[in-house]
Design an enzyme around this catalytic site. Structure first.
Site, mmCIF file in Angstrom:
data_model
loop_
_atom_site.group_PDB
_atom_site.id
_atom_site.type_symbol
_atom_site.label_atom_id
_atom_site.label_comp_id
_atom_site.label_asym_id
_atom_site.label_seq_id
_atom_site.Cartn_x
_atom_site.Cartn_y
_atom_site.Cartn_z
ATOM 1 N N ARG A 121 0.848 -1.186 0.000
ATOM 2 C CA ARG A 121 0.000 0.000 0.000
ATOM 3 C C ARG A 121 0.887 1.240 0.000
ATOM 4 N NH1 ARG A 121 -5.438 -1.081 1.801
ATOM 5 N NH2 ARG A 121 -6.093 -2.811 0.475
ATOM 6 N N GLN A 126 -0.666 2.196 -6.209
ATOM 7 C CA GLN A 126 -2.115 2.311 -6.058
ATOM 8 C C GLN A 126 -2.874 1.782 -7.267
ATOM 9 O OE1 GLN A 126 -2.860 6.419 -5.119
ATOM 10 N NE2 GLN A 126 -2.573 6.119 -2.928
ATOM 11 N N ASP A 129 -3.278 -2.118 -7.266
ATOM 12 C CA ASP A 129 -3.826 -2.716 -6.043
ATOM 13 C C ASP A 129 -5.179 -3.381 -6.287
ATOM 14 O OD1 ASP A 129 -4.622 -3.363 -3.500
ATOM 15 O OD2 ASP A 129 -4.331 -1.366 -2.656
ATOM 16 N N SER A 132 -7.877 -3.077 -3.369
ATOM 17 C CA SER A 132 -8.630 -1.827 -3.322
ATOM 18 C C SER A 132 -9.699 -1.769 -4.410
ATOM 19 C CB SER A 132 -7.684 -0.629 -3.458
ATOM 20 O OG SER A 132 -6.886 -0.480 -2.305
ATOM 21 N N TYR A 229 -4.257 -1.255 7.240
ATOM 22 C CA TYR A 229 -5.181 -2.218 7.831
ATOM 23 C C TYR A 229 -5.236 -2.034 9.337
ATOM 24 C CZ TYR A 229 -4.948 -4.838 3.440
ATOM 25 O OH TYR A 229 -5.025 -5.230 2.126
#
Length: 373
Positions: A121, A126, A129, A132, A229
């Site tokens: 992360r 991004q 990912d 996500s 997280y």
């Protein structure tokens, strides 16, 4: 560079790891795309659409033969890749903690397994990912499914016959899925509240127009926690949170739970006793049901009714939006591999920061630090 895409074999898996859009993009890099016939059916992509984009379409054995890279939503059985090149890269979802035997099998078969769910992360990753992108859709779908099961209107309605009050929606866990669940419930006109153990999420909740519900007397996690997280909390915090939730959940019509801890069973957020305080006809959607569940009594792909409350949850929520989920997953894969594409070598050459994070196996060994010990 031959890139193979197989039809997903897992039950209920309708997504596909490449779309005509990403076929064209990989082709522009010099890749030769081969897609198994019927691979895109569940996501509304025809074989002809793949051919028009420049892909070869054929049976699995022909697609895999001499493949340098294999793309998957869920990693295929390594036995199905026996004719791929030695040391071929396999970029897919591996569920490394839940299916360690598959990881070991990939090592034994000599493939380089790249777990997309281990993508770090960090800012530059991004667009790669998959957790996500898929969680975003899952958060949306959870609210839509809950609204359908609820059987009443979400927004406040003022009519000549009287006023219908807005549904009360409580989101537990404010990661990517939780934030999308909040936003979706707000768009539908619900009165929304949310909670999380991470203090930084309070402002995020408020920014979406929802009410934050937080334990104030016991410290939670400052900031975002490891990798964005949550982690397991102290017994003192868990007790305080349970008391707070118990007083709040009794007033709710819809509860969406989203909490996960990587490598561990999902934390229990809602007990049978708390469910008993909810009004008959209320609905709970457990987004963590495939990982043990946040809600006592929840079961994957079943509607469980307890104390007049419906508890629902899908084992693969994103697959219920297969077309969009496939488009995003395929872009994640392309963004990942193209970022490291070496034009001279005609293949991706991973760097240490991201490569070491996602690599599970190499040279016949399990090399991921997260799986050692």
């Amino acid at each position: 560079m031959r890139i193979a895409v197989l039809k997903e074999r897992a039950a209920g898996e309708h997504r596909v790891a490449a779309t005509p859009e990403t076929v064209k993009k990989f082709s522009a890099l010099g890749g030769v795309l081969a897609v198994e016939a019927g691979a895109g059916e569940g996501a509304g992509v025809s074989d002809e659409a793949y051919r028009e984009a420049g892909a070869e379409v054929g049976p699995a054995e022909a697609v895999v033969r001499d493949a340098d890279i294999v793309l998957g939503v869920q990693a295929p059985d390594p036995a199905a890749l026996a004719t791929a090149r030695k040391g071929a890269l396999v970029a897919a979802g591996f569920d490394p903690f839940g299916n360690r035997a598959r990881v070991d099998a990939y090592a034994a078969a000599g493939f380089e397994a790249l777990a997309m769910e281990f993508m770090p992360r960090i800012t530059r990753a991004q667009s790669m990912d998959v957790l996500s992108s898929q969680s975003n859709l899952a958060g949306y779908k959870a609210v839509i499914a809950a609204a359908n099961a609820y059987g009443r209107a979400f927004p406040m309605m003022m009519t000549a016959a009287g006023t219908i009050t807005a549904a009360r929606v409580f989101v537990m866990g404010v990661g990517v899925a939780g934030l999308q669940a909040i936003a979706t419930a707000k768009r539908l006109g619900a009165q929304v509240s949310a909670t999380d153990v991470r203090s930084a999420t309070k402002e995020q909740i408020q920014s979406l127009g929802a009410k934050p519900v937080f334990v104030e007397e016991v410290a939670g996690i400052e900031g975002e926690g490891s990798g964005g997280y949550a982690t397991e909390m102290s017994e003192e915090y868990q007790k305080a949170q349970a008391e707070l939730v118990s007083s709040h959940i009794a007033k709710q019509d819809i509860v969406i739970t989203t909490a996960l801890i990587p490598g561990r069973a999902a934390p229990r957020l809602v007990t049978d006793g708390q469910i008993a305080t909810m009004k008959p006809g209320s609905v709970i959607f457990d987004l963590a049901v495939a990982h043990g569940g946040n809600v006592e009594g929840s079961a994957p792909d079943e509607v469980v009714e307890r104390h007049g409350v419906k508890i629902i949850g899908y084992s693969n929520t994103a697959a219920h939006l297969a077309a969009d989920a496939s488009a995003l997953f395929a872009r994640n894969l392309y963004n990942f591999l193209s970022a490291f594409w070496d034009a001279e070598q005609g293949r991706p050459v991973l760097d240490e920061e991201i490569g070491d994070a996602v690599r599970l196996t190499r040279g016949g060994q399990v090399v991921s630090e997260r799986l050692k010990g």
